[in-house]
Design a protein around this motif. Structure first.
Motif: not given
Length: 242
Positions: A63-64, A138-139, A166-168, A241
């Motif tokens: 999703r990320f 991103d993560v 918006g990354g997690a 997030v």
């Protein structure tokens, strides 16, 4: 119950005085070499028992992913790379761990999981990730790490710093039990021993409180009972997030 708990904890502290003395004398540093060996082999059992939960958690990684390239993933406290099998193909992985002796076992996991692109292995604590640029990931992943770091809020702060908007931040951690349970009682009693056995592990951390207070924009956090030894049965998993 409180008086009994403190009395039992004191008894455990007395029994492990030799371990405390070995730390003061610098002898405990030898365990830093042994711990990666133990972790490597224990991870097989943990992964087998937690396979369903790990799949449930890491299926959300895609999703990320950015639209213009592969997923950029930072694993904090990577240990022997027990999570690699769950990462999506082509994912660019950067690993950090404060213990340099994990490197040989990490390499074994890298060799087994050639569907990933390994960017770097950095010897660094989770509280100080200065080698990783702001907004570059991103993560960020932490599993069975926040129990042993020296400053949990600082690790969460560093995770937020390196994540893009918006990354997690993904996590899977054992935590403190409900205070009304015997598990809570024994977590506190054996806390001094677990510190040495688990290389700094603290079985009494309410880690979810630090994640909730870290300032993420959205938090998906779930408590569950893992099919493990009762002291580490209470777990949390989820993602936050930026």
């Amino acid at each position: 119950m409180s008086v009994l708990m403190h009395a039992c904890t004191l008894a455990v502290k007395i029994l492990i005085l030799p371990l405390h003395l070995s730390e003061l004398l610098g002898l405990y540093r030898f365990y830093k070499r042994v711990f990666p060996v133990l972790t490597y082999y224990v991870s097989f059992s943990y992964n087998r028992k937690m396979d369903e939960k790990k799949r449930e958690l890491f299926r959300e990684l895609l999703r990320f992913s950015p639209r213009d390239g592969p997923l950029r993933l930072l694993e904090v406290g990577c240990g022997s790379g027990a999570n690699f099998q769950h990462y999506p193909s082509g994912c660019k992985v950067t690993c950090t761990d404060p213990n340099p002796h994990f490197k040989d076992y990490l390499q074994k996991s890298m060799d087994k999981n050639d569907h990933l692109v390994y960017e770097n292995f950095v010897v660094a604590p989770g509280e100080d990730l200065r080698v990783v640029e702001d907004n570059s990931m991103d993560v960020v992943v932490c599993t069975l790490v926040l129990c042993s770091v020296k400053n949990t809020p600082k690790v969460c702060q560093e995770a937020r710093r390196v994540l893009r908007a918006g990354g997690a931040f993904f996590f899977l951690e054992h935590v403190e039990a409900d205070p009304s349970t015997w598990t809570y009682f024994f977590q506190h009693v054996f806390k001094p021993l677990m510190y040495y056995v688990g290389d700094g592990c603290d079985t009494t951390r309410a880690t979810w409180k630090h994640i909730e207070a870290a300032g993420f924009s959205d938090l998906q956090l779930f408590h569950f009972q893992a099919p493990l030894f009762f002291l580490v049965r209470p777990h949390i998993l989820g993602y936050a997030v930026k």
